[in-house]
Design a protein around this motif. Sequence first.
Motif, PDB file in Angstrom:
ATOM      1  N   GLN A   1       0.832  -1.213   0.000  1.00 55.21           N
ATOM      2  CA  GLN A   1       0.000   0.000   0.000  1.00 55.21           C
ATOM      3  C   GLN A   1       0.863   1.259   0.000  1.00 55.21           C
ATOM      4  O   GLN A   1       0.596   2.206  -0.744  1.00 55.21           O
ATOM      5  CB  GLN A   1      -0.926   0.000   1.219  1.00 55.21           C
ATOM      6  N   SER A   2       1.895   1.271   0.827  1.00 53.60           N
ATOM      7  CA  SER A   2       2.785   2.438   0.881  1.00 53.60           C
ATOM      8  C   SER A   2       3.501   2.635  -0.448  1.00 53.60           C
ATOM      9  O   SER A   2       3.672   3.768  -0.920  1.00 53.60           O
ATOM     10  CB  SER A   2       3.811   2.258   2.010  1.00 53.60           C
ATOM     11  N   THR A   3       3.907   1.542  -1.070  1.00 55.63           N
ATOM     12  CA  THR A   3       4.574   1.644  -2.375  1.00 55.63           C
ATOM     13  C   THR A   3       3.630   2.231  -3.411  1.00 55.63           C
ATOM     14  O   THR A   3       4.015   3.092  -4.221  1.00 55.63           O
ATOM     15  CB  THR A   3       5.069   0.265  -2.826  1.00 55.63           C
ATOM     16  N   SER A   4       2.381   1.792  -3.387  1.00 51.23           N
ATOM     17  CA  SER A   4       1.389   2.313  -4.334  1.00 51.23           C
ATOM     18  C   SER A   4       1.163   3.811  -4.116  1.00 51.23           C
ATOM     19  O   SER A   4       1.074   4.587  -5.084  1.00 51.23           O
ATOM     20  CB  SER A   4       0.078   1.545  -4.175  1.00 51.23           C
ATOM     21  N   VAL A   5       1.090   4.240  -2.856  1.00 48.31           N
ATOM     22  CA  VAL A   5       0.896   5.660  -2.545  1.00 48.31           C
ATOM     23  C   VAL A   5       2.074   6.481  -3.062  1.00 48.31           C
ATOM     24  O   VAL A   5       1.896   7.544  -3.675  1.00 48.31           O
ATOM     25  CB  VAL A   5       0.718   5.857  -1.025  1.00 48.31           C
ATOM     26  N   GLN A   6       3.294   6.017  -2.817  1.00 49.57           N
ATOM     27  CA  GLN A   6       4.480   6.744  -3.256  1.00 49.57           C
ATOM     28  C   GLN A   6       4.562   6.832  -4.776  1.00 49.57           C
ATOM     29  O   GLN A   6       4.936   7.872  -5.332  1.00 49.57           O
ATOM     30  CB  GLN A   6       5.744   6.082  -2.697  1.00 49.57           C
ATOM     31  N   LYS A   7       4.173   5.775  -5.454  1.00 51.11           N
ATOM     32  CA  LYS A   7       4.219   5.798  -6.916  1.00 51.11           C
ATOM     33  C   LYS A   7       3.185   6.766  -7.490  1.00 51.11           C
ATOM     34  O   LYS A   7       3.449   7.442  -8.492  1.00 51.11           O
ATOM     35  CB  LYS A   7       4.006   4.384  -7.463  1.00 51.11           C
ATOM     36  N   ARG A   8       2.004   6.804  -6.856  1.00 49.50           N
ATOM     37  CA  ARG A   8       1.002   7.789  -7.301  1.00 49.50           C
ATOM     38  C   ARG A   8       1.511   9.208  -7.069  1.00 49.50           C
ATOM     39  O   ARG A   8       1.306  10.094  -7.902  1.00 49.50           O
ATOM     40  CB  ARG A   8      -0.328   7.570  -6.568  1.00 49.50           C
ATOM     41  N   PHE A   9       2.174   9.405  -5.946  1.00 48.98           N
ATOM     42  CA  PHE A   9       2.728  10.726  -5.652  1.00 48.98           C
ATOM     43  C   PHE A   9       3.772  11.120  -6.689  1.00 48.98           C
ATOM     44  O   PHE A   9       3.802  12.262  -7.164  1.00 48.98           O
ATOM     45  CB  PHE A   9       3.345  10.734  -4.254  1.00 48.98           C
ATOM     46  N   ILE A  10       4.622  10.169  -7.053  1.00 51.31           N
ATOM     47  CA  ILE A  10       5.653  10.449  -8.072  1.00 51.31           C
ATOM     48  C   ILE A  10       4.992  10.810  -9.395  1.00 51.31           C
ATOM     49  O   ILE A  10       5.421  11.756 -10.086  1.00 51.31           O
ATOM     50  CB  ILE A  10       6.583   9.231  -8.224  1.00 51.31           C
ATOM     51  N   ALA A  11       3.945  10.083  -9.777  1.00 49.93           N
ATOM     52  CA  ALA A  11       3.235  10.388 -11.027  1.00 49.93           C
ATOM     53  C   ALA A  11       2.606  11.773 -10.974  1.00 49.93           C
ATOM     54  O   ALA A  11       2.648  12.519 -11.963  1.00 49.93           O
ATOM     55  CB  ALA A  11       2.167   9.326 -11.293  1.00 49.93           C
ATOM     56  N   ASP A  12       2.054  12.122  -9.816  1.00 56.72           N
ATOM     57  CA  ASP A  12       1.453  13.450  -9.665  1.00 56.72           C
ATOM     58  C   ASP A  12       2.512  14.547  -9.793  1.00 56.72           C
ATOM     59  O   ASP A  12       2.257  15.603 -10.390  1.00 56.72           O
ATOM     60  CB  ASP A  12       0.749  13.569  -8.308  1.00 56.72           C
ATOM     61  N   GLN A  13       3.673  14.302  -9.231  1.00 57.92           N
ATOM     62  CA  GLN A  13       4.741  15.294  -9.309  1.00 57.92           C
ATOM     63  C   GLN A  13       5.268  15.443 -10.736  1.00 57.92           C
ATOM     64  O   GLN A  13       5.622  16.548 -11.161  1.00 57.92           O
ATOM     65  CB  GLN A  13       5.884  14.919  -8.356  1.00 57.92           C
ATOM     66  N   GLU A  14       5.317  14.357 -11.454  1.00 62.02           N
ATOM     67  CA  GLU A  14       5.718  14.440 -12.855  1.00 62.02           C
ATOM     68  C   GLU A  14       4.710  15.273 -13.657  1.00 62.02           C
ATOM     69  O   GLU A  14       5.087  16.069 -14.524  1.00 62.02           O
ATOM     70  CB  GLU A  14       5.848  13.043 -13.463  1.00 62.02           C
ATOM     71  N   GLU A  15       3.415  15.102 -13.351  1.00 63.02           N
ATOM     72  CA  GLU A  15       2.381  15.893 -14.017  1.00 63.02           C
ATOM     73  C   GLU A  15       2.488  17.361 -13.601  1.00 63.02           C
ATOM     74  O   GLU A  15       2.320  18.254 -14.427  1.00 63.02           O
ATOM     75  CB  GLU A  15       1.000  15.341 -13.659  1.00 63.02           C
ATOM     76  N   GLU A  16       2.779  17.582 -12.321  1.00 64.33           N
ATOM     77  CA  GLU A  16       2.956  18.959 -11.854  1.00 64.33           C
ATOM     78  C   GLU A  16       4.152  19.611 -12.544  1.00 64.33           C
ATOM     79  O   GLU A  16       4.121  20.792 -12.898  1.00 64.33           O
ATOM     80  CB  GLU A  16       3.154  18.964 -10.334  1.00 64.33           C
ATOM     81  N   LYS A  17       5.185  18.863 -12.743  1.00 64.61           N
ATOM     82  CA  LYS A  17       6.368  19.376 -13.436  1.00 64.61           C
ATOM     83  C   LYS A  17       6.018  19.781 -14.868  1.00 64.61           C
ATOM     84  O   LYS A  17       6.477  20.818 -15.371  1.00 64.61           O
ATOM     85  CB  LYS A  17       7.466  18.315 -13.426  1.00 64.61           C
ATOM     86  N   ARG A  18       5.188  18.960 -15.514  1.00 63.76           N
ATOM     87  CA  ARG A  18       4.759  19.299 -16.871  1.00 63.76           C
ATOM     88  C   ARG A  18       3.933  20.586 -16.871  1.00 63.76           C
ATOM     89  O   ARG A  18       4.103  21.442 -17.739  1.00 63.76           O
ATOM     90  CB  ARG A  18       3.928  18.143 -17.452  1.00 63.76           C
ATOM     91  N   ARG A  19       3.042  20.729 -15.885  1.00 59.60           N
ATOM     92  CA  ARG A  19       2.216  21.943 -15.802  1.00 59.60           C
ATOM     93  C   ARG A  19       3.067  23.184 -15.545  1.00 59.60           C
ATOM     94  O   ARG A  19       2.830  24.245 -16.132  1.00 59.60           O
ATOM     95  CB  ARG A  19       1.161  21.784 -14.709  1.00 59.60           C
ATOM     96  N   VAL A  20       4.042  23.043 -14.665  1.00 56.38           N
ATOM     97  CA  VAL A  20       4.923  24.180 -14.372  1.00 56.38           C
ATOM     98  C   VAL A  20       5.693  24.594 -15.623  1.00 56.38           C
ATOM     99  O   VAL A  20       5.806  25.781 -15.948  1.00 56.38           O
ATOM    100  CB  VAL A  20       5.884  23.837 -13.217  1.00 56.38           C
ATOM    101  N   ASN A  21       6.220  23.614 -16.326  1.00 59.80           N
ATOM    102  CA  ASN A  21       6.947  23.916 -17.567  1.00 59.80           C
ATOM    103  C   ASN A  21       6.049  24.612 -18.576  1.00 59.80           C
ATOM    104  O   ASN A  21       6.447  25.588 -19.230  1.00 59.80           O
ATOM    105  CB  ASN A  21       7.503  22.631 -18.168  1.00 59.80           C
TER     106      ASN A  21
END
Length: 237
Positions: A179-199
């Motif tokens: 469960q913790s691994t799944s949460v962290q991976k979703r967080f990483i995906a969200d941050q990658e999307e946030e990085k795209r939005r910032v760019n």
Amino acid sequence: MRLQELLTLSMAAGLVLAPMFANAQGQGNTATAREIFTCVDAQGRSLTADRPIAACADREQRVLSPSGTVLRVIGPTLSPREQAEREERERQAILEAQRAQEERRRARALVVRYPTLASHERERVDALAQIDVVTQAARNRVNELAQQRMKLNQELEFYGGDASRAPDSLRRQIEDIEQSTSVQKRFIADQEEEKRRVNQRFSEERALLMKLWPPSAMQDAPTSARGTTPASTSAKH
């Protein structure tokens, strides 16, 4: 006696003529204040009247003074549907004006915040760096969880790799790690999307600022930053 009679007659005539003279003056003032309505009807005829012209209810009418000066213009009489459409057009025009005003305000604020290309590029780099920091922390946590899972897998081998045969405590640890691994991976995906939005946001801001900055604002900027917009690239060629 003759003189007295003449004076009496003169006074009587004055009393009779005074109201008539006043009435004539009043009529003259009314005529001066009269409005003239004029229009061109559907058949192309020029019409004139002292009141709104029914034949021109569907078109514009001008209200003139007796001297020919345009006092006002009366628009056509609208149906409820036409009135609603007109109000909607006016509402859209107001909204468009507000959007344009907001865009101008935003442009001025951007120029104040980023007076040069270099200052804008620095903030882009800083914003992306902050995202990279938290993303890397999440990746590190995923690696830690993976190592913990490897240890649990070694314990699970004692039960033939079958989690259903393992103790409840071991199964709970495995579930918690998954469960913790799944949460962290979703967080990483969200941050990658946030990085795209910032760019994307910084790219849109830069495209706008390139139209507003003076030539001096391009100085001291990295060459890569100056050459990343399509406009600047095409200008070089």
